[in-house]
Design an enzyme around this catalytic site. Structure first.
Site, PDB file in Angstrom:
ATOM      1  N   THR A 136      57.185 -23.237 -28.045  1.00 59.61           N
ATOM      2  CA  THR A 136      58.296 -22.608 -28.772  1.00 59.61           C
ATOM      3  C   THR A 136      58.187 -22.786 -30.290  1.00 59.61           C
ATOM      4  OG1 THR A 136      59.629 -23.145 -26.835  1.00 59.61           O
ATOM      5  CG2 THR A 136      60.828 -22.461 -28.801  1.00 59.61           C
ATOM      6  N   GLU A 137      58.541 -21.708 -31.001  1.00 63.87           N
ATOM      7  CA  GLU A 137      58.525 -21.707 -32.474  1.00 63.87           C
ATOM      8  C   GLU A 137      59.876 -21.183 -32.965  1.00 63.87           C
ATOM      9  OE1 GLU A 137      55.230 -19.229 -33.571  1.00 63.87           O
ATOM     10  OE2 GLU A 137      53.764 -20.594 -32.668  1.00 63.87           O
ATOM     11  N   PRO A 138      60.176 -21.341 -34.250  1.00 66.94           N
ATOM     12  CA  PRO A 138      61.467 -20.848 -34.743  1.00 66.94           C
ATOM     13  C   PRO A 138      61.719 -19.368 -34.412  1.00 66.94           C
ATOM     14  CG  PRO A 138      60.462 -22.252 -36.383  1.00 66.94           C
ATOM     15  CD  PRO A 138      59.449 -22.110 -35.282  1.00 66.94           C
ATOM     16  N   GLY A 141      60.541 -17.811 -28.522  1.00 64.78           N
ATOM     17  CA  GLY A 141      60.898 -18.676 -27.396  1.00 64.78           C
ATOM     18  C   GLY A 141      60.502 -17.969 -26.119  1.00 64.78           C
ATOM     19  N   ASP A 254      52.603 -21.139 -13.715  1.00 62.97           N
ATOM     20  CA  ASP A 254      52.621 -21.082 -12.241  1.00 62.97           C
ATOM     21  C   ASP A 254      52.686 -22.490 -11.657  1.00 62.97           C
ATOM     22  OD1 ASP A 254      52.324 -18.410 -12.611  1.00 62.97           O
ATOM     23  OD2 ASP A 254      50.213 -18.332 -12.043  1.00 62.97           O
ATOM     24  N   ARG A 257      56.418 -24.411 -13.488  1.00 61.37           N
ATOM     25  CA  ARG A 257      57.765 -23.950 -13.087  1.00 61.37           C
ATOM     26  C   ARG A 257      58.235 -24.594 -11.779  1.00 61.37           C
ATOM     27  NH1 ARG A 257      56.911 -17.994 -15.821  1.00 61.37           N
ATOM     28  NH2 ARG A 257      57.726 -18.683 -17.826  1.00 61.37           N
ATOM     29  N   GLU A 380      60.743 -23.915 -19.924  1.00 58.83           N
ATOM     30  CA  GLU A 380      59.718 -23.293 -19.070  1.00 58.83           C
ATOM     31  C   GLU A 380      60.160 -21.899 -18.619  1.00 58.83           C
ATOM     32  OE1 GLU A 380      57.309 -25.653 -20.030  1.00 58.83           O
ATOM     33  OE2 GLU A 380      56.458 -24.921 -18.161  1.00 58.83           O
ATOM     34  N   THR A 382      63.691 -19.166 -19.383  1.00 69.73           N
ATOM     35  CA  THR A 382      65.119 -19.189 -19.036  1.00 69.73           C
ATOM     36  C   THR A 382      65.371 -18.445 -17.709  1.00 69.73           C
ATOM     37  OG1 THR A 382      65.512 -17.100 -20.191  1.00 69.73           O
ATOM     38  CG2 THR A 382      65.778 -19.124 -21.495  1.00 69.73           C
ATOM     39  N   GLN A 384      67.138 -15.793 -17.310  1.00 68.71           N
ATOM     40  CA  GLN A 384      66.993 -14.339 -17.495  1.00 68.71           C
ATOM     41  C   GLN A 384      65.507 -13.949 -17.455  1.00 68.71           C
ATOM     42  OE1 GLN A 384      68.845 -16.390 -19.346  1.00 68.71           O
ATOM     43  NE2 GLN A 384      70.908 -15.653 -19.006  1.00 68.71           N
TER      44      GLN A 384
HETATM   45  C1  FAD Z   1      65.989 -29.797 -24.743  1.00 69.98           C
HETATM   46  C2  FAD Z   1      64.919 -28.771 -24.851  1.00 69.98           C
HETATM   47  C3  FAD Z   1      63.621 -29.103 -24.553  1.00 69.98           C
HETATM   48  C4  FAD Z   1      62.601 -28.164 -24.691  1.00 69.98           C
HETATM   49  N1  FAD Z   1      61.301 -28.529 -24.459  1.00 69.98           N
HETATM   50  C5  FAD Z   1      60.313 -27.668 -24.765  1.00 69.98           C
HETATM   51  C6  FAD Z   1      58.950 -28.082 -24.704  1.00 69.98           C
HETATM   52  O1  FAD Z   1      58.617 -29.210 -24.331  1.00 69.98           O
HETATM   53  N2  FAD Z   1      57.999 -27.201 -25.114  1.00 69.98           N
HETATM   54  C7  FAD Z   1      58.313 -25.945 -25.541  1.00 69.98           C
HETATM   55  O2  FAD Z   1      57.410 -25.199 -25.915  1.00 69.98           O
HETATM   56  N3  FAD Z   1      59.600 -25.505 -25.569  1.00 69.98           N
HETATM   57  C8  FAD Z   1      60.596 -26.337 -25.202  1.00 69.98           C
HETATM   58  N4  FAD Z   1      61.903 -25.927 -25.268  1.00 69.98           N
HETATM   59  C9  FAD Z   1      62.209 -24.565 -25.684  1.00 69.98           C
HETATM   60  C10 FAD Z   1      62.618 -23.662 -24.547  1.00 69.98           C
HETATM   61  O3  FAD Z   1      61.527 -23.405 -23.712  1.00 69.98           O
HETATM   62  C11 FAD Z   1      63.218 -22.391 -25.182  1.00 69.98           C
HETATM   63  O4  FAD Z   1      64.454 -22.750 -25.761  1.00 69.98           O
HETATM   64  C12 FAD Z   1      63.406 -21.291 -24.165  1.00 69.98           C
HETATM   65  O5  FAD Z   1      62.170 -20.800 -23.734  1.00 69.98           O
HETATM   66  C13 FAD Z   1      64.226 -20.107 -24.744  1.00 69.98           C
HETATM   67  O6  FAD Z   1      63.671 -19.687 -25.938  1.00 69.98           O
HETATM   68  P1  FAD Z   1      64.624 -19.529 -27.220  1.00 69.98           P
HETATM   69  O7  FAD Z   1      65.380 -20.780 -27.395  1.00 69.98           O
HETATM   70  O8  FAD Z   1      63.816 -19.029 -28.355  1.00 69.98           O
HETATM   71  O9  FAD Z   1      65.682 -18.418 -26.808  1.00 69.98           O
HETATM   72  P2  FAD Z   1      65.500 -16.841 -26.871  1.00 69.98           P
HETATM   73  O10 FAD Z   1      64.185 -16.423 -26.348  1.00 69.98           O
HETATM   74  O11 FAD Z   1      65.888 -16.396 -28.240  1.00 69.98           O
HETATM   75  O12 FAD Z   1      66.606 -16.397 -25.838  1.00 69.98           O
HETATM   76  C14 FAD Z   1      68.020 -16.476 -26.113  1.00 69.98           C
HETATM   77  C15 FAD Z   1      68.759 -15.926 -24.918  1.00 69.98           C
HETATM   78  O13 FAD Z   1      68.371 -14.556 -24.693  1.00 69.98           O
HETATM   79  C16 FAD Z   1      67.857 -14.390 -23.361  1.00 69.98           C
HETATM   80  N5  FAD Z   1      66.762 -13.408 -23.381  1.00 69.98           N
HETATM   81  C17 FAD Z   1      65.649 -13.441 -24.155  1.00 69.98           C
HETATM   82  N6  FAD Z   1      64.852 -12.374 -23.879  1.00 69.98           N
HETATM   83  C18 FAD Z   1      65.471 -11.678 -22.888  1.00 69.98           C
HETATM   84  C19 FAD Z   1      65.161 -10.488 -22.168  1.00 69.98           C
HETATM   85  N7  FAD Z   1      64.045  -9.809 -22.389  1.00 69.98           N
HETATM   86  N8  FAD Z   1      66.038 -10.072 -21.234  1.00 69.98           N
HETATM   87  C20 FAD Z   1      67.196 -10.757 -20.987  1.00 69.98           C
HETATM   88  N9  FAD Z   1      67.548 -11.884 -21.643  1.00 69.98           N
HETATM   89  C21 FAD Z   1      66.694 -12.337 -22.579  1.00 69.98           C
HETATM   90  C22 FAD Z   1      67.361 -15.755 -22.952  1.00 69.98           C
HETATM   91  O14 FAD Z   1      67.321 -15.913 -21.568  1.00 69.98           O
HETATM   92  C23 FAD Z   1      68.395 -16.668 -23.614  1.00 69.98           C
HETATM   93  O15 FAD Z   1      69.533 -16.752 -22.801  1.00 69.98           O
HETATM   94  C24 FAD Z   1      62.925 -26.840 -25.095  1.00 69.98           C
HETATM   95  C25 FAD Z   1      64.264 -26.492 -25.339  1.00 69.98           C
HETATM   96  C26 FAD Z   1      65.251 -27.430 -25.252  1.00 69.98           C
HETATM   97  C27 FAD Z   1      66.668 -27.022 -25.563  1.00 69.98           C
END
Ligand code: FAD
Length: 403
Positions: A136-138, A141, A254, A257, A380, A382, A384
């Site tokens: 994940t990056e800013p 996700g 795979d 998850r 890993e 969300t 959705q």
């Molecule tokens: C405590 C914690 C630990 C974590 N650990 C790790 C780690 O070890 N390594 C790592 O790489 N990441 C890690 N993450 C990051 C995590 O994997 C991401 O937060 C997650 O994948 C969602 O990405 P995002 O936050 O950018 O949300 P976004 O991708 O911006 O999504 C925001 C919302 O929109 C929904 N959404 C996005 N796209 C769609 C679509 N096409 N259709 C419908 N809905 C959609 C999402 O489901 C979510 O509800 C961690 C996060 C947390 C909070």
């Protein structure tokens, strides 16, 4: 006939993991929920014990690295292997505490990534390393194909530049598996993973997050500035094969998850077990042999949650079993993660509700489990995103056709 019992050969492993969860994780669970960012020293001893068990063969294959696919499966026919052992033991450990499991040395999601993608030489070189996983990056996700961190070949090193956020165990680990692109123009096929040892110049942990749940686990932001990594730390093949697309990197999911699904299954089980005890103490009888409609509202609700739990549990076992038997399991891994992530949150919150004031107070751990379980429906991939993957696979549509 389908036999839904645990495989006999894993029962001792499951029972050992349960004992550890009960006697070593539960007693320190609340302490480290409150002392966020303090490293749980007790885990060092536990990790050494787990290493010992693995070396002796008593816990062979179980744990984060157990997801490595075994080439012998084809020769020996169907089998219950290390993936199944891993999800079973991880569920038990999460019956104890999810945050502590995520802080267990050498059991990081990066270890599963290495086990999934590394060649034999790399798997041996990185054995015993505690690895976090940084995707994940800013700005990226869910859409992990959009990764902006770059890896540029310079002599016998790759030079990494970019920022990774929300890295679980990112501060405490020995190394981070970083996803970066070799060439943004070449799209998703150019995304590769690199093992970056902690202490490599140019890699800096910038801050730790304060969180709703899994507070025993550290979550870090890591910046890479001209960070040089030996070329042999690129996991798998450096070739950019547009035909293979994202498949190489996605193979990690795979395997990981089902592990996250198992965490949700374990945490939800803890909530159900305690709630049943509290209901019984309050004089509410739950009878598994009578239809729910003939029982009290509380018992009926509880039985519905048990049914939801069982569905998540079985899907998780199925996804892991398929991995053990080298069957493509992307669909099943996402189904397990979607189901377990959702019912994990629903059940733990439902248990808070059923237990009334006891559920909401810190006297019991129910409120903590409700907080802890939420992340399992997020990282890993969300809820959705899992549904999107399932829909694409069922309907036979590509990611461009259904987004
Ligand atoms: C405590 C914690 C630990 C974590 N650990 C790790 C780690 O070890 N390594 C790592 O790489 N990441 C890690 N993450 C990051 C995590 O994997 C991401 O937060 C997650 O994948 C969602 O990405 P995002 O936050 O950018 O949300 P976004 O991708 O911006 O999504 C925001 C919302 O929109 C929904 N959404 C996005 N796209 C769609 C679509 N096409 N259709 C419908 N809905 C959609 C999402 O489901 C979510 O509800 C961690 C996060 C947390 C909070």
């Amino acid at each position: 006939m389908i036999n839904l019992d645990d495989p006999k050969k894993f029962r001792p492993l499951r029972s050992q993991a349960h004992q550890v969860a009960m006697n070593m994780l539960r007693p320190i669970s609340r302490t480290y929920d409150r002392a966020e960012h303090e490293y749980p020293r007790e885990l060092d001893m536990l990790a050494a014990m787990i290493d010992g068990l693995s070396e002796s063969g008593a816990a062979e294959g179980a744990g984060a690295s157990g997801v490595r696919r075994d080439d012998s499966a084809e020769e020996t026919g169907v089998k219950n292997g290390a993936n199944l052992a891993s999800v079973m033991s991880i569920a038990e450990m999460c019956w104890g505490d999810v945050g502590l499991l995520l802080s267990m040395p050498r059991q990081g999601l990066g270890n599963s990534a290495i086990a999934s993608v590394a060649d034999d030489e790399q798997a041996e070189r990185f054995a015993g390393v505690w690895a976090a996983m940084a995707i994940t990056e800013p700005g990226t996700g869910s859409d992990s194909a959009n990764i902006r961190t770059t890896a540029t070949l310079d002599g016998d090193c790759y030079v990494l530049n970019g920022e990774k956020i929300f890295v679980t165990a990112g501060d405490r680990c020995d190394a981070v598996v970083v996803w970066a692109t070799l060439d943004k123009e070449l799209g998703r096929a150019a995304i590769k993973s690199f093992v970056v040892p902690k202490g490599t110049p140019g890699m800096n942990v910038e801050r730790l997050e304060h969180k709703l749940g899994i507070r025993a686990s550290d979550t870090a932001t890591i910046r890479f500035e001209n960070c040089r990594v030996p070329a042999e730390n690129l996991l798998g093949s450096p070739e950019v094969d547009p035909k293979q697309g994202f498949a190489g990197a996605m193979a990690t999911f795979d395997n990981t998850r089902p592990l996250v699904a198992a965490m949700a299954v374990g945490c939800a089980r803890a909530s159900l077990d305690l709630t049943r005890e509290l209901l019984e103490r309050a004089g509410v009888e739950v009878d598994y042999d009578r239809p729910a409609v003939t029982q009290s509202a509380a018992a009926a609700r509880f039985l519905q949650m048990e049914a939801d739990w069982e569905a998540a549990h079985l899907l998780t076992l199925q996804a892991a079993w398929m991995a053990d038997n080298r069957m493509p399991n992307s669909l099943e891994a996402s189904m397990a993660k979607a189901r377990a992530g959702r019912v994990g949150s629903d059940i733990t919150l439902g248990c808070v509700e059923l237990a009334g004031p006891l559920g909401y107070s810190e006297t019991e751990l129910l409120e903590k489990w409700a907080r802890d379980s939420k992340i399992l429906d997020i990282f890993e991939g969300t809820q959705q995103i899992q549904q999107l993957i399932v829909a694409r696979r069922v309907l036979g549509l590509t990611s461009a056709e259904l987004r």
